[in-house]
Design an enzyme around this catalytic site. Sequence first.
Site, PDB file in Angstrom:
ATOM      1  N   ASN A   1      48.117  50.094  56.092  1.00  0.00           N
ATOM      2  CA  ASN A   1      46.883  50.682  55.561  1.00  0.00           C
ATOM      3  C   ASN A   1      46.404  49.966  54.293  1.00  0.00           C
ATOM      4  O   ASN A   1      47.223  49.596  53.450  1.00  0.00           O
ATOM      5  CB  ASN A   1      47.102  52.162  55.243  1.00  0.00           C
ATOM      6  CG  ASN A   1      47.295  52.994  56.494  1.00  0.00           C
ATOM      7  OD1 ASN A   1      46.739  52.682  57.544  1.00  0.00           O
ATOM      8  ND2 ASN A   1      48.088  54.039  56.392  1.00  0.00           N
TER       9      ASN A   1
ATOM     10  N   ASN B   1      34.840  60.017   9.527  1.00  0.00           N
ATOM     11  CA  ASN B   1      33.671  59.762  10.379  1.00  0.00           C
ATOM     12  C   ASN B   1      33.336  58.268  10.461  1.00  0.00           C
ATOM     13  O   ASN B   1      33.111  57.737  11.542  1.00  0.00           O
ATOM     14  CB  ASN B   1      32.459  60.549   9.864  1.00  0.00           C
ATOM     15  CG  ASN B   1      32.687  62.054   9.950  1.00  0.00           C
ATOM     16  OD1 ASN B   1      33.707  62.489  10.490  1.00  0.00           O
ATOM     17  ND2 ASN B   1      31.761  62.845   9.428  1.00  0.00           N
TER      18      ASN B   1
ATOM     19  N   LYS C   1      36.583  59.116  23.216  1.00  0.00           N
ATOM     20  CA  LYS C   1      37.709  58.208  23.477  1.00  0.00           C
ATOM     21  C   LYS C   1      38.391  58.493  24.813  1.00  0.00           C
ATOM     22  O   LYS C   1      38.921  57.584  25.448  1.00  0.00           O
ATOM     23  CB  LYS C   1      38.713  58.293  22.327  1.00  0.00           C
ATOM     24  CG  LYS C   1      38.213  57.587  21.068  1.00  0.00           C
ATOM     25  CD  LYS C   1      39.091  57.803  19.864  1.00  0.00           C
ATOM     26  CE  LYS C   1      38.896  59.163  19.245  1.00  0.00           C
ATOM     27  NZ  LYS C   1      37.508  59.458  18.804  1.00  0.00           N
TER      28      LYS C   1
ATOM     29  N   TYR D   1      27.659  63.531  12.383  1.00  0.00           N
ATOM     30  CA  TYR D   1      28.900  63.628  13.150  1.00  0.00           C
ATOM     31  C   TYR D   1      29.138  65.058  13.592  1.00  0.00           C
ATOM     32  O   TYR D   1      28.972  65.997  12.812  1.00  0.00           O
ATOM     33  CB  TYR D   1      30.095  63.148  12.311  1.00  0.00           C
ATOM     34  CG  TYR D   1      31.411  63.268  13.066  1.00  0.00           C
ATOM     35  CD1 TYR D   1      31.864  62.227  13.882  1.00  0.00           C
ATOM     36  CD2 TYR D   1      32.172  64.429  12.997  1.00  0.00           C
ATOM     37  CE1 TYR D   1      33.046  62.341  14.597  1.00  0.00           C
ATOM     38  CE2 TYR D   1      33.360  64.554  13.709  1.00  0.00           C
ATOM     39  CZ  TYR D   1      33.785  63.511  14.514  1.00  0.00           C
ATOM     40  OH  TYR D   1      34.945  63.630  15.231  1.00  0.00           O
TER      41      TYR D   1
ATOM     42  N   GLU E   1      41.214  51.209  49.190  1.00  0.00           N
ATOM     43  CA  GLU E   1      40.627  52.556  49.224  1.00  0.00           C
ATOM     44  C   GLU E   1      40.668  53.174  47.822  1.00  0.00           C
ATOM     45  O   GLU E   1      39.716  53.828  47.387  1.00  0.00           O
ATOM     46  CB  GLU E   1      41.380  53.436  50.215  1.00  0.00           C
ATOM     47  CG  GLU E   1      41.166  53.009  51.667  1.00  0.00           C
ATOM     48  CD  GLU E   1      42.221  53.605  52.588  1.00  0.00           C
ATOM     49  OE1 GLU E   1      42.323  54.828  52.656  1.00  0.00           O
ATOM     50  OE2 GLU E   1      42.952  52.824  53.225  1.00  0.00           O
TER      51      GLU E   1
ATOM     52  N   SER F   1      52.467  54.364  56.865  1.00  0.00           N
ATOM     53  CA  SER F   1      52.276  55.796  57.062  1.00  0.00           C
ATOM     54  C   SER F   1      53.629  56.475  57.161  1.00  0.00           C
ATOM     55  O   SER F   1      54.586  55.898  57.670  1.00  0.00           O
ATOM     56  CB  SER F   1      51.464  56.014  58.337  1.00  0.00           C
ATOM     57  OG  SER F   1      51.699  57.314  58.853  1.00  0.00           O
TER      58      SER F   1
ATOM     59  N   LYS G   1      51.547  51.486  61.204  1.00  0.00           N
ATOM     60  CA  LYS G   1      50.416  51.359  60.294  1.00  0.00           C
ATOM     61  C   LYS G   1      50.602  50.347  59.166  1.00  0.00           C
ATOM     62  O   LYS G   1      51.662  50.223  58.576  1.00  0.00           O
ATOM     63  CB  LYS G   1      50.114  52.726  59.682  1.00  0.00           C
ATOM     64  CG  LYS G   1      49.616  53.733  60.695  1.00  0.00           C
ATOM     65  CD  LYS G   1      48.170  53.532  61.034  1.00  0.00           C
ATOM     66  CE  LYS G   1      47.321  54.372  60.110  1.00  0.00           C
ATOM     67  NZ  LYS G   1      45.907  54.122  60.339  1.00  0.00           N
TER      68      LYS G   1
ATOM     69  N   GLN H   1      34.679  63.327  19.278  1.00  0.00           N
ATOM     70  CA  GLN H   1      36.097  62.977  19.447  1.00  0.00           C
ATOM     71  C   GLN H   1      36.445  62.740  20.920  1.00  0.00           C
ATOM     72  O   GLN H   1      37.320  61.951  21.238  1.00  0.00           O
ATOM     73  CB  GLN H   1      36.973  64.104  18.876  1.00  0.00           C
ATOM     74  CG  GLN H   1      38.459  63.888  19.065  1.00  0.00           C
ATOM     75  CD  GLN H   1      39.269  64.830  18.205  1.00  0.00           C
ATOM     76  OE1 GLN H   1      39.292  64.701  16.988  1.00  0.00           O
ATOM     77  NE2 GLN H   1      39.925  65.783  18.824  1.00  0.00           N
TER      78      GLN H   1
ATOM     79  N   SER I   1      43.617  64.827  18.415  1.00  0.00           N
ATOM     80  CA  SER I   1      43.305  63.694  19.290  1.00  0.00           C
ATOM     81  C   SER I   1      44.457  62.686  19.250  1.00  0.00           C
ATOM     82  O   SER I   1      44.393  61.631  19.867  1.00  0.00           O
ATOM     83  CB  SER I   1      41.989  63.024  18.877  1.00  0.00           C
ATOM     84  OG  SER I   1      42.002  62.679  17.509  1.00  0.00           O
TER      85      SER I   1
ATOM     86  N   THR J   1      23.158  42.992  57.817  1.00  0.00           N
ATOM     87  CA  THR J   1      22.290  43.900  57.066  1.00  0.00           C
ATOM     88  C   THR J   1      22.292  45.193  57.871  1.00  0.00           C
ATOM     89  O   THR J   1      22.347  45.160  59.109  1.00  0.00           O
ATOM     90  CB  THR J   1      20.848  43.362  56.917  1.00  0.00           C
ATOM     91  OG1 THR J   1      20.257  43.256  58.202  1.00  0.00           O
ATOM     92  CG2 THR J   1      20.815  41.992  56.227  1.00  0.00           C
ATOM     93  N   HIS J   2      22.287  46.306  57.170  1.00  0.00           N
ATOM     94  CA  HIS J   2      22.414  47.628  57.815  1.00  0.00           C
ATOM     95  C   HIS J   2      23.702  47.711  58.628  1.00  0.00           C
ATOM     96  O   HIS J   2      23.773  48.443  59.618  1.00  0.00           O
ATOM     97  CB  HIS J   2      21.208  47.933  58.720  1.00  0.00           C
ATOM     98  CG  HIS J   2      19.886  47.658  58.091  1.00  0.00           C
ATOM     99  ND1 HIS J   2      19.175  48.600  57.386  1.00  0.00           N
ATOM    100  CD2 HIS J   2      19.165  46.504  58.007  1.00  0.00           C
ATOM    101  CE1 HIS J   2      18.060  48.054  56.923  1.00  0.00           C
ATOM    102  NE2 HIS J   2      18.041  46.781  57.279  1.00  0.00           N
TER     103      HIS J   2
END
Length: 462
Positions: free
Chosen positions: A288, A113, A328, A320, A293, A280, A286, A325, A26, A158-159
């Site tokens: 963007n 541990n 993380k 354990y 996004e 683009s 463009k 491990q 690790s 709304t909607h």
Amino acid sequence: MTDKQRSWEKRLAAGPDELTVNYVESLSYDTRLYKYDIVGSIAHATMLAERKLITQTELKAIKNGLIEISEQIEAGRFRFDKAHEDVHMAIEAALIEKIGEPGKKLHTARSRNDQVATDVRLWLRDEIEGQQAAIVQLQKAFVQLAGKHTNDLMPAYTHLQRAQPIVIGAYLLSFVEQLERDFIRLTNCRNLLNVSPLGSGAIAGSTLAIDRLSTACQLAFADIAHSSIDAISDRDFCAEFIFDCALTGAHLSRFAEDWILFSSNEFDFIRIDDAFCTSSSMMPQKRNPDVLELMRGKTGSLYGALIGMLTILKGQPSGYNRDLQEDKIHLFAAADTVRASLEMARAVVAHTQFKTARIAAGLDAGFLDATALAEYLVGKGVPFRAAHGVVGALVSLCEKDGRSLSQVSLETFKEHTPQIDADVYDYLGARHVVQRYASAGAAGPQQVKERIAYWKKHLAER
Ligand code: ARG
């Protein structure tokens, strides 16, 4: 014993296969715990000396050795070797190499541990602090922008259909509230995680008379974890933290989605600064909103981290297991992702302009004042359900000949319901409506000004 064999694996017939070394390590991601590992080790050694399990001279050698190693790592002068598996073994091995015999005593009454469980909690305490600071910065950016638009109007949806008129500041403050809950959730998470697993050993504690309260105190934990069995395998706080990140991600993705829409030609409500747009490779015109996004997309990664973490925890036998491990990987990924998105969001908010005149010019569309008209009728003694019906019929009429409600003649109004008077025109139109919002927390200028004052004071105190 072969050359490859590690000192802590003498009961094994030979050193690990190369595949195993690469599979179990690790070190490639846990080195970022090094400071916490060293701080934890110094606390542990200090306690061992207090309990006369090592001498003061040995403690001094251990402390100095660890501090030197910390400085080496900090300066990029430390060579990590995957054969050591993880940051804990790497540091301990370096210490033994540096100071010899006393170094071999550091791991008395300790296991990786309880060591890793302690390190991750210490790391997360700091991470939470950093994330909370980033949340506050973003809240401040929203409040600042809201302050510029306490009287400028926009439609609320709304909607994704036009609903009621609001001041732009009210819209912006809605994100400050969401972020405030995110902040509080992190405080709660910190409170729950702030107990010390150190001294729990591998699973059952130790036969040596160690003092767990001493290490807990030195490391500023509020208490010790009271079950050694639970303490070494508890990763609830990791799942909880990642959930907190995921929910912040949900909030950021909704903000991002709004502003992606708002910056489109179809809405044209805002202009995001060029510095936060991309172009683009093919279409020269463009601009963007890629940043937003990605903010929306990265929320998917945060959810992935949460599911990854929860799934690691599911069905593990007590105690354990090496599965842990992998915690993380998800923990660090979630923390880094949400932090980057919070910082990005702050920058975008600080550099975006609302096109107030353009938005205002389009406010006649969508009958934003319909609800206020029904409430006007309530004020004239009409039951709300009846008023709702009257206004519905009026809207339907207006739609046919492309009028707004304020363009309906008093005569026509009266045909629909006699309770309407000439004062109705003071209630119609987006501007009149927002001025009349009377309820607490409503999206009118008065409520927003008061809330901005509250946030300015509250956030300054943080
Ligand atoms: N690298 C391990 C982890 O992150 C440390 C604990 C290893 N413990 C063990 N008994 N192999 O969880």
